[in-house]
Every structure is written in structure tokens, then in C-alpha cells.
Scaffold this motif. Structure first.
Motif, PDB file in Angstrom:
ATOM      1  N   UNK A 139       9.269  11.937  16.125  1.00 49.76           N
ATOM      2  CA  UNK A 139      10.460  11.923  16.994  1.00 49.76           C
ATOM      3  C   UNK A 139      10.944  10.494  17.269  1.00 49.76           C
ATOM      4  N   UNK A 140       9.982   9.577  17.430  1.00 53.09           N
ATOM      5  CA  UNK A 140      10.329   8.203  17.805  1.00 53.09           C
ATOM      6  C   UNK A 140      10.546   7.288  16.599  1.00 53.09           C
ATOM      7  N   UNK A 141      10.346   7.834  15.388  1.00 54.60           N
ATOM      8  CA  UNK A 141      10.543   7.006  14.192  1.00 54.60           C
ATOM      9  C   UNK A 141       9.401   6.040  13.933  1.00 54.60           C
ATOM     10  N   UNK A 142       8.217   6.369  14.416  1.00 59.25           N
ATOM     11  CA  UNK A 142       7.036   5.535  14.169  1.00 59.25           C
ATOM     12  C   UNK A 142       6.352   6.069  12.908  1.00 59.25           C
ATOM     13  N   UNK A 143       6.184   5.210  11.897  1.00 61.88           N
ATOM     14  CA  UNK A 143       5.498   5.671  10.688  1.00 61.88           C
ATOM     15  C   UNK A 143       3.993   5.578  10.898  1.00 61.88           C
ATOM     16  N   UNK A 144       3.243   6.356  10.120  1.00 60.87           N
ATOM     17  CA  UNK A 144       1.790   6.354  10.314  1.00 60.87           C
ATOM     18  C   UNK A 144       1.071   6.571   8.998  1.00 60.87           C
ATOM     19  N   UNK A 145      -0.149   6.055   8.960  1.00 59.05           N
ATOM     20  CA  UNK A 145      -0.989   6.181   7.767  1.00 59.05           C
ATOM     21  C   UNK A 145      -2.407   6.451   8.255  1.00 59.05           C
ATOM     22  N   UNK A 146      -3.001   7.558   7.805  1.00 57.56           N
ATOM     23  CA  UNK A 146      -4.363   7.881   8.222  1.00 57.56           C
ATOM     24  C   UNK A 146      -5.355   7.525   7.112  1.00 57.56           C
ATOM     25  N   UNK A 147      -6.646   7.668   7.401  1.00 54.56           N
ATOM     26  CA  UNK A 147      -7.702   7.205   6.493  1.00 54.56           C
ATOM     27  C   UNK A 147      -7.444   5.745   6.109  1.00 54.56           C
ATOM     28  N   UNK A 148      -7.318   4.904   7.117  1.00 46.76           N
ATOM     29  CA  UNK A 148      -7.043   3.483   6.913  1.00 46.76           C
ATOM     30  C   UNK A 148      -8.046   2.679   7.744  1.00 46.76           C
ATOM     31  N   UNK A 149      -9.019   2.060   7.072  1.00 45.05           N
ATOM     32  CA  UNK A 149     -10.018   1.213   7.743  1.00 45.05           C
ATOM     33  C   UNK A 149      -9.864  -0.214   7.240  1.00 45.05           C
ATOM     34  N   UNK A 150      -9.663  -1.118   8.177  1.00 46.22           N
ATOM     35  CA  UNK A 150      -9.446  -2.519   7.792  1.00 46.22           C
ATOM     36  C   UNK A 150     -10.625  -3.069   6.989  1.00 46.22           C
ATOM     37  N   UNK A 151     -10.294  -3.710   5.843  1.00 46.89           N
ATOM     38  CA  UNK A 151     -11.322  -4.374   5.044  1.00 46.89           C
ATOM     39  C   UNK A 151     -11.200  -5.885   5.196  1.00 46.89           C
ATOM     40  N   UNK A 152      -9.999  -6.398   4.996  1.00 49.79           N
ATOM     41  CA  UNK A 152      -9.740  -7.824   5.199  1.00 49.79           C
ATOM     42  C   UNK A 152      -8.247  -8.045   5.396  1.00 49.79           C
ATOM     43  N   UNK A 153      -7.939  -9.224   5.965  1.00 52.36           N
ATOM     44  CA  UNK A 153      -6.530  -9.549   6.199  1.00 52.36           C
ATOM     45  C   UNK A 153      -6.174 -10.743   5.316  1.00 52.36           C
ATOM     46  N   UNK A 154      -5.086 -10.600   4.569  1.00 52.36           N
ATOM     47  CA  UNK A 154      -4.523 -11.739   3.849  1.00 52.36           C
ATOM     48  C   UNK A 154      -3.603 -12.432   4.851  1.00 52.36           C
ATOM     49  N   UNK A 155      -4.132 -13.479   5.480  1.00 51.81           N
ATOM     50  CA  UNK A 155      -3.411 -14.105   6.590  1.00 51.81           C
ATOM     51  C   UNK A 155      -2.116 -14.750   6.091  1.00 51.81           C
ATOM     52  N   UNK A 156      -2.201 -15.438   4.965  1.00 48.23           N
ATOM     53  CA  UNK A 156      -1.014 -16.132   4.453  1.00 48.23           C
ATOM     54  C   UNK A 156       0.040 -15.126   3.964  1.00 48.23           C
ATOM     55  N   UNK A 157      -0.422 -14.100   3.240  1.00 51.72           N
ATOM     56  CA  UNK A 157       0.508 -13.102   2.700  1.00 51.72           C
ATOM     57  C   UNK A 157       0.919 -12.053   3.713  1.00 51.72           C
ATOM     58  N   UNK A 158       0.262 -12.062   4.901  1.00 52.87           N
ATOM     59  CA  UNK A 158       0.538 -11.087   5.977  1.00 52.87           C
ATOM     60  C   UNK A 158       0.402  -9.645   5.491  1.00 52.87           C
ATOM     61  N   UNK A 159      -0.785  -9.331   4.999  1.00 52.80           N
ATOM     62  CA  UNK A 159      -1.071  -7.967   4.526  1.00 52.80           C
ATOM     63  C   UNK A 159      -2.461  -7.566   5.011  1.00 52.80           C
TER      64      UNK A 159
END
Lengths: 78, 377
Positions: free
Chosen positions: B209-229
Motif C-alpha cells: 500500500x505504501x510503495x515499500x519494496x521488499x526482499x526476503x531470504x536476505x542475510x547480509x554477507x558484506x558491504x561494498x562501501x565504495x560501490x554502495x551495495x
């Protein structure tokens, strides 16, 4: 040769955070190659856990129900 | 009976005050003694940090002097424990002093552990300490639109926090007039939008309803800080302009160092709340390894049961009550609506549609908490 050591995670009666969350937390802190047995009274776990295990790339060793409790065995592979 | 409580958070404080009332006569005539050791002279209302991160509470509203919250008969020391000598029934604290006990209660809480995900500490905003909540608020003030990703570590304190921050951010961006330039993307570790099935059934259509997208089965492994991913364990990526994280938590370092429990969680009997293998050591709140929410209300209801049992042990030599796994959590569903979830080991929750009345009750509870800590609520 001795029997393989299995860590039991008793998530029976867990609604929040729930069995799969308990398994994810345990596997994060476990050595690669270790076996974890998840106990869950939530029948949904018998379907949810294998889906996640395969998606991440761990190994499903088995799943069986005994007296209303699912025993789900997983080996950490990565 | 010498009762020693380690930790002056919600669980330890409610327990100490509840016990002091039940054991008033025994404390007067010296048959019982309650000692509390804490790492801080201040008591923080941790749920308030969510509001600090959105500029809706000031940090000074979150603190009280710990001594002022305690019944006068409680012997309170700021002296964090360094060594648990459980076989000798004593602990040694930072001052070098040794504290003996007949019954020990460990309620040391938990801490965020963003270091477990490479890049997370550097890249993400979070709200589990005063410093990080203020930093997040200042970052939000400067944000002018883009892709906002919510990422969730496991285990974490307050299972409702991922949903609450998402709905509250939606309203925050709307109020600032930048919602049309902002995409909120919610991720969650398991196969639905919340661990509680009935909460997920309510939250998912709200996201739609609010236009918030979502993704399940998502566990953080690492962050590409420079690439922002954010890279997930499951092999998917979530690019972001602003990353809001619920970091994974661990128990306190002193618990791990003393070998009381892996990752700082102490194996605990789910009904009696004693440490497995120890009849005179009890565990409260986040410190347990119980498969229930790490939340203030859990500590509160556990403390109620344990206080009744410890007082009964002083009076009749036996416990009288089992903890039934009771938890009650408010769920903020935006800036002015909320609902709640109540459950125990046997009964799942069934949250009702959010209302303004529940939000205002939560707002009132943010003030009433101090009465709760004193054992009056």
C-alpha cells in the motif's frame, strides 16, 4: 571413529524470532563442516528451512517429525 | 540468603525492586540481602533510541540515575564483574572486590556486533546506541532522496525494530516532502517480511500500500562501501544511497570470556530460568539463549516470575512458578499509529490493525517506563 558432534538448537515454542532465525544465528557462530540439529514445533519450518539452506548453499542432512517436533539437520558448508 | 544481581538494566532493576518489596521483612531482620552490581551509574531506556534516531525524543529523556530507581534496601554498586567463580559461589568485580552469593542472577544484556559483517560499521546507520542514533538523525536530516535499504542481522534486539523503523522512515520522508524522490527497500533474513507469521500477514500488504519494496531470504554477507551495495549470503545484491541496519547482536564480552555461553548467550532453562547445570544461578533478558524475543518486555516478564520464585525460596525453600514465555511488544506502524503482539511458548500472537490509541499508549509508556522499572507497573 567417534560419532559426529551435533549442536542442538531447541526452538520449540519459538514464535519470535522463530526457528529459522535461531538456525541462522547458530550457523553464523559455527565452524564450517559442523552439523546443527534444529528442533521446531512449527510445521512451517520443515518447508522454510530447506528452502533457505539450499539458497545459501549449506547441506540438508535430513528432516523428520517425532511427537510433533521436527528435527532438521543441516551441515554448514561455507 | 544473599541474592546477587549482575546488571542494572530493565531485567535486573525490575527483579531487584520486586524482590525488595516481597522480602521487606526478611531484609529488615537480616535473613535476606539484595546486592546489585552494574557497569553504569545511569539507567537507559533503550527503546527510546528509535525515537532519538528520528528526532522525536532527546537523549536526556532516556536516562535516570540508577540509584534513584532502586528500593533503598538494595545494596547498589557501580562495579562491573570481571570473573564469575560459580563453583565458589562468588564473583570478582573490576574494583578487585569479591562478592559472595547464595543465589546469583545474571542480567548483563547484549550489544550490537556490526563487525561481523565486513563494511557494515562504516557504511550503515543504526540506532542501538545514543551516539549512533544521533548520527543517524543527522544523516536523515541531510538526506534529500534516493534508495534507502533496511538490512537486518541475526540475532537482534527488539524483533519489531526492522518494521518500526521502516514505517516510521516512510512517514518521516513524507513529512519532509521527499517521499516521491525516495525508494524504501526492506530486506529480511527469512522467507516472509517478519518472523511472526501474523505480523508478516499484516505488514506485507502495508508495504504494498505504501510503495515499500521488499526482499526476503536476505542475510547480509558484506558491504561494498565504495560501490554502495549490500551483498547477501543468498547471492543477491541491494544497492543503496542510504543504508539503515539492524546489526546482529552478541551477549556481553564478560560472559564469553568466562566461558558461560557461546556468543555471550547463557544456556538457560526455559521455565525455571536457571543456568543449565546450576541450581543457584539464574539468567534474565537478552543474556539467555532462549528462543524468544530479545526485548525489554521479555526481561520484564521473566523478572516477575523469578522474583516470585526467589522470594518463595527465601520464605518456603522452594520455587512456586514457571515462566511461560510471555512477551508483549508494541509495533509502531508509522508516526501516529501502532499495534502490538502478545504471545508465549504456547500461543502465537494475532496483532490487530494499527490504531492511534495504541500509538498514544506506547508514547505514554515511554514515560511510564520509569514506574515499571521501579516495579510499580
Amino acid at each position: 571413529m567417534g560419532e559426529e558432534k551435533v549442536t542442538i538448537v531447541d526452538a520449540t515454542g519459538s514464535f519470535c524470532p522463530g526457528p529459522l532465525m535461531e538456525l541462522i544465528a547458530e550457523l553464523r557462530d559455527t565452524e564450517i563442516g559442523a552439523v546443527v540439529e534444529l528442533l521446531s514445533s512449527d510445521k512451517g519450518s520443515a518447508q522454510d528451512v530447506p528452502v533457505w539452506v539450499r539458497k545459501v548453499g549449506h547441506e540438508m542432512l535430513g528432516s523428520e517429525e517425532k511427537d510433533g517436533v521436527w528435527h532438521i539437520r543441516v551441515r554448514k558448508l561455507k | 540468603m544473599k541474592i546477587l544481581i549482575i546488571g542494572g538494566g530493565m531485567g535486573g532493576t525490575i527483579l531487584a525492586n520486586n524482590l525488595a518489596r516481597r522480602l521487606h521483612a526478611e531484609l529488615q531482620d537480616g535473613k535476606a540481602r539484595i546486592t546489585m552490581l552494574s557497569a553504569s551509574e545511569r539507567h537507559m531506556y533503550q527503546p527510546g533510541l528509535l525515537y532519538v534516531a528520528l528526532g522525536r525524543m532527546m537523549p536526556d529523556e532516556l536516562y535516570r540515575d540508577q540509584r534513584s530507581l532502586l528500593e533503598p534496601q538494595i545494596d547498589f554498586h557501580v562495579d562491573p564483574v570481571e570473573e564469575f567463580a560459580l563453583d565458589r559461589h562468588q564473583v570478582r568485580a573490576k574494583s578487585g572486590k569479591t562478592y559472595p552469593y547464595d543465589a546469583l542472577v545474571i542480567a548483563t544484556g547484549s550489544r550490537i556486533f556490526p563487525q561481523g559483517v565486513p563494511g557494515l560499521e562504516e557504511a550503515a546507520e543504526f540506532f542501538y546506541t545514543e551516539e549512533s542514533a544521533l548520527r543517524m538523525y543527522k544523516r536523515l536530516r541531510e538526506f534529500e532522496g534516493g534508495r534507502v535499504v533496511i538490512a537486518v542481522g541475526v540475532p537482534h534486539k527488539c524483533p519489531m525494530a526492522p518494521l518500526e523503523i521502516t514505517f516510521m522512515l516512510h512517514d518521516y520522508f513524507k513529512d519532509r516532502g521527499i517521499l516521491d524522490k525516495t525508494q524504501i527497500h526492506y530486506t529480511y533474513p527469512i522467507g516472509r517480511t517478519h518472523s511472526l507469521e501474523n505480523v508478516a500477514k499484516w505488514a506485507t500488504p502495508e508495504f504494498d500500500r505504501l510503495g515499500i519494496s521488499y526482499e526476503t531470504l536476505f542475510n547480509m554477507k558484506e558491504i561494498d562501501v565504495r560501490g554502495k551495495v549490500v551483498h547477501s549470503e543468498e547471492g543477491t545484491d541491494a544497492p543503496y544511497d542510504l543504508l539503515i541496519a539492524i546489526p546482529a547482536h552478541k551477549g556481553m564480552e564478560v560472559i564469553e570470556k568466562n566461558g558461560l555461553g557461546k556468543s555471550g548467550w547463557i544456556p538457560t532453562h526455559r521455565h525455571r530460568l536457571n543456568m543449565e547445570g546450576r541450581d543457584n544461578v539464574f539468567v534474565l533478558g537478552d543474556t539467555t539463549n532462549l528462543p524468544i524475543s530479545k526485548a525489554g518486555s521479555t526481561a520484564h516478564f521473566e523478572a516477575d516470575a523469578l522474583a516470585e520464585n526467589l522470594a518463595a525460596m527465601v520464605k518456603i525453600g522452594a520455587p512456586v512458578r514457571d515462566y511461560d514465555g510471555k512477551v508483549f511488544c508494541f509495533i509502531e506502524a508509522g508516526k501516529d499509529r501502532a499495534t502490538y503482539a502478545m504471545f508465549n511458548y504456547q500461543n502465537p500472537p494475532n496483532p490487530k490493525p494499527p490504531t492511534k490509541a495504541v500509538h498514544w499508549f506506547k508514547t505514554a509508556y515511554n514515560k511510564l517506563y520509569w514506574a515499571s522499572a521501579r516495579g510499580l507497573l
